[in-house]
Design an enzyme around this catalytic site. Structure first.
Site, PDB file in Angstrom:
ATOM      1  N   TYR A   1       0.576  -1.304 -12.226  1.00  0.00           N
ATOM      2  CA  TYR A   1      -0.926  -1.162 -12.694  1.00  0.00           C
ATOM      3  C   TYR A   1      -0.956  -0.786 -13.955  1.00  0.00           C
ATOM      4  CZ  TYR A   1      -1.088  -2.528  -7.550  1.00  0.00           C
ATOM      5  OH  TYR A   1      -0.976  -3.198  -6.473  1.00  0.00           O
TER       6      TYR A   1
ATOM      7  N   CYS B   1     -12.611   3.831 -29.380  1.00  0.00           N
ATOM      8  CA  CYS B   1     -13.884   4.718 -29.444  1.00  0.00           C
ATOM      9  C   CYS B   1     -14.544   4.886 -28.396  1.00  0.00           C
ATOM     10  CB  CYS B   1     -14.797   4.092 -30.458  1.00  0.00           C
ATOM     11  SG  CYS B   1     -13.764   3.857 -31.917  1.00  0.00           S
TER      12      CYS B   1
ATOM     13  N   GLU C   1       3.790  -6.865   1.829  1.00  0.00           N
ATOM     14  CA  GLU C   1       3.365  -6.986   0.372  1.00  0.00           C
ATOM     15  C   GLU C   1       3.470  -5.677  -0.456  1.00  0.00           C
ATOM     16  OE1 GLU C   1      -0.549  -8.439   1.065  1.00  0.00           O
ATOM     17  OE2 GLU C   1       0.016 -10.317   2.063  1.00  0.00           O
TER      18      GLU C   1
ATOM     19  N   GLY D   1       0.770  -1.364  -0.012  1.00  0.00           N
ATOM     20  CA  GLY D   1      -0.020  -0.260  -0.080  1.00  0.00           C
ATOM     21  C   GLY D   1       0.716   1.357   0.080  1.00  0.00           C
TER      22      GLY D   1
ATOM     23  N   ARG E   1       3.075  -1.498  -5.743  1.00  0.00           N
ATOM     24  CA  ARG E   1       3.498   0.001  -6.417  1.00  0.00           C
ATOM     25  C   ARG E   1       4.857   0.604  -6.119  1.00  0.00           C
ATOM     26  NH1 ARG E   1      -1.006   3.104  -7.905  1.00  0.00           N
ATOM     27  NH2 ARG E   1      -2.236   2.030  -6.259  1.00  0.00           N
TER      28      ARG E   1
HETATM   29  N1  LLP Z   1      -1.419  -6.981  -0.978  1.00  0.00           N
HETATM   30  C1  LLP Z   1      -2.842  -7.080  -1.412  1.00  0.00           C
HETATM   31  C2  LLP Z   1      -3.574  -8.155  -0.584  1.00  0.00           C
HETATM   32  C3  LLP Z   1      -3.350  -6.336  -2.337  1.00  0.00           C
HETATM   33  O1  LLP Z   1      -4.527  -6.204  -2.920  1.00  0.00           O
HETATM   34  C4  LLP Z   1      -2.586  -5.428  -2.924  1.00  0.00           C
HETATM   35  C5  LLP Z   1      -2.968  -4.514  -4.096  1.00  0.00           C
HETATM   36  C6  LLP Z   1      -1.241  -5.038  -2.589  1.00  0.00           C
HETATM   37  C7  LLP Z   1      -0.646  -6.195  -1.699  1.00  0.00           C
HETATM   38  C8  LLP Z   1      -0.241  -4.465  -3.253  1.00  0.00           C
HETATM   39  O2  LLP Z   1      -0.443  -2.955  -2.841  1.00  0.00           O
HETATM   40  P1  LLP Z   1       0.453  -1.754  -3.299  1.00  0.00           P
HETATM   41  O3  LLP Z   1       1.753  -1.778  -2.545  1.00  0.00           O
HETATM   42  O4  LLP Z   1       0.586  -1.979  -4.754  1.00  0.00           O
HETATM   43  O5  LLP Z   1      -0.311  -0.710  -3.097  1.00  0.00           O
HETATM   44  N2  LLP Z   1      -5.072  -1.051  -9.611  1.00  0.00           N
HETATM   45  C9  LLP Z   1      -4.868  -0.154  -8.627  1.00  0.00           C
HETATM   46  C10 LLP Z   1      -4.391  -0.560  -7.479  1.00  0.00           C
HETATM   47  C11 LLP Z   1      -4.855  -1.822  -6.937  1.00  0.00           C
HETATM   48  C12 LLP Z   1      -4.341  -2.473  -5.868  1.00  0.00           C
HETATM   49  C13 LLP Z   1      -4.940  -3.859  -5.393  1.00  0.00           C
HETATM   50  N3  LLP Z   1      -4.405  -4.596  -4.299  1.00  0.00           N
HETATM   51  C14 LLP Z   1      -4.131   1.111  -9.207  1.00  0.00           C
HETATM   52  O6  LLP Z   1      -4.040   1.169 -10.363  1.00  0.00           O
HETATM   53  O7  LLP Z   1      -3.887   2.154  -8.582  1.00  0.00           O
END
Ligand code: LLP
Length: 427
Positions: free
Chosen positions: A383, A355, A286, A249, A289
């Site tokens: 993403y 489109c 985890e 996150g 991004r």
């Molecule tokens: N762990 C779990 C259980 C998750 O669902 C996610 C992301 C992560 C780890 C990694 O989170 P990060 O560190 O990347 O924030 N498509 C969206 C983001 C969706 C995130 C989904 N889960 C976007 O483009 O902003």
């Protein structure tokens, strides 16, 4: 006369050199002309630097980083992190197969997701992954049945929904009680009791993930407090755990955000674990991004300029099919001219050929642009390619990894035949 060049928002690995945007030692103008556009370009040094920022924060503590591979699952990216010692957070059997193919150690894989299917559970059990992050009691029962049938023991954590507001976009907030994710924290002790009673299950942890693109530490600490209260309760119930997973996150800079760095998150988290007597637990993270987001750009070529009464449009060869975040979340990605023109700019909407009115990549940006110019959309390492589609029968872009003054094609541009290969005309 020296020209005023824009400042890339991402990492220093993307920078201007003699008036042209480079990734490390490679000119993006040359790459785009040679390999065609749209083109995803990643920097290997930027990936390593992001990984290192986590290592610096971990500083010898018992912390396992499981890269949230949904952010960018190209085999080359996964292999890079595997070699650096990363584990992986997966959410499907497909991601499991990719991770293993890229050299991941199964013992460092955690499997999240609300809808795990039988074949996915079986494959993960056969691979001997570290842990299932279980999101419902029904899933727990399913895993118990399958593990028992296969004569295996499934290591599980329950993903707890701590009901905290991650203060991020509603589509990427996951830790509120209105979200579909996890097990409500009030019912977690009973769910753990249930887990203890089921055959084929070994409890190993507690898990949560509250959302994505988080830029403040307080939601994490609020969630952690609630999890530690749960751990106290579990200890009273005699439930032993080995690790605590606080999810991913951490946000990145797209425009003017001031993201937290891993140390700003980990210092207070580790201090709290210590304070509350849980420093013997392994901490699992985890991040997705923050490991890859600013390690990539999307290059696109201007096809046409169109000067309408209300708007100037630069119609480019990339589309929402290549980078869906603007259409889906109204997301902002920085826009740079790869060779900025020494002319006065105008306000442009940067739009694709698909489109759909939602097919835009950037809106109302001041830029001096001409037909055939190459533009770069920043922060396109996470993403981005992974969310691409073939809508309008558009081949997905190629992906390239720059390494110093070298580059490697890590995914070929799709060919037209690839797009209808599995289809069949009726007899
Ligand atoms: N762990 C779990 C259980 C998750 O669902 C996610 C992301 C992560 C780890 C990694 O989170 P990060 O560190 O990347 O924030 N498509 C969206 C983001 C969706 C995130 C989904 N889960 C976007 O483009 O902003």
């Amino acid at each position: 006369m020296s020209q005023q060049l824009p400042t890339p928002a991402g990492t220093p690995h993307f920078h201007y050199q003699e008036g042209t945007l480079f990734a490390e030692g490679v000119s993006l103008e040359t790459l785009a002309r040679e390999l065609g556009t749209p083109l995803y370009v990643y920097s290997r040094a930027a990936l390593k630097a992001a990984w290192q920022s986590y290592q610096d924060a971990i500083n010898g503590h018992n912390v396992l980083v499981c890269y949230g591979m949904k952010a960018n699952s190209n085999l080359a990216v996964l292999n890079e992190f595997a070699k650096l010692g990363s584990g992986f957070d997966i959410v499907s059997g497909g991601e499991l197969a990719r991770a293993l193919k890229a050299g991941a150690q199964a013992g460092k894989i955690v499997f999240s997701g609300v809808g795990k299917q039988d074949w996915e559970i079986e494959a993960a059990l056969e691979a001997n992954i570290k842990c299932f992050n279980v999101e419902s009691v029904a899933e727990l029962e399913r895993i118990s049945e399958i593990a028992s049938r296969l004569g295996k023991t499934a290591p599980v954590s329950l993903r707890v929904n701590p009901d905290v507001d991650a203060k991020t976009h509603p589509y990427i907030s996951t830790g509120l009680k209105e979200n579909k994710f996890g097990i409500e924290i009030n019912t977690a002790p009973a769910a753990y009791q249930k887990a203890v009673s089921l055959p084929g299950i070994k409890i190993v942890g507690v898990d949560c993930h509250i959302g994505s693109q988080i830029t403040e530490v307080s939601p994490y600490l609020d969630a952690l407090d609630k999890l530690l209260n749960l751990l106290d309760l579990l200890a009273l119930q005699g439930v032993q755990i080995e690790h605590l997973d606080i999810g991913g996150g951490l946000g990145i800079r797209y425009t003017d955000e001031i993201p937290l760095n891993p140390k700003e998150l980990l210092d207070p988290v580790l201090a709290k674990l210590e304070q509350r007597g849980f420093s013997h637990l392994q901490l699992v993270l985890e991040p997705g991004r923050s490991l890859v987001g600013n390690a990539g750009v999307l290059l696109t070529r201007v096809q046409y300029l169109k000067h309408a009464e209300a708007r100037n449009f630069a119609i480019v060869d990339a589309a929402m099919t290549d980078l869906m975040r603007p259409a889906l979340y109204d997301a902002y990605h920085g826009l740079l001219a790869v060779k900025p023109r020494n002319e006065t700019g105008a306000l442009y909407d940067i739009v694709g050929p698909v489109c759909e009115s939602a097919d835009w990549l950037a809106k109302q940006r001041e830029i001096a642009v001409q037909q055939d110019d190459i533009l770069a959309l920043e922060s396109a390492g996470a993403y981005a390619f992974v969310m691409a589609s073939q809508y309008n029968t558009r081949p997905r872009a190629a992906e390239v990894m720059v390494d110093g003054d070298q580059f490697h094609i890590i995914r070929q541009r799709e060919k037209l035949e690839d797009l209808f290969e599995g289809e069949q005309i009726l007899p």
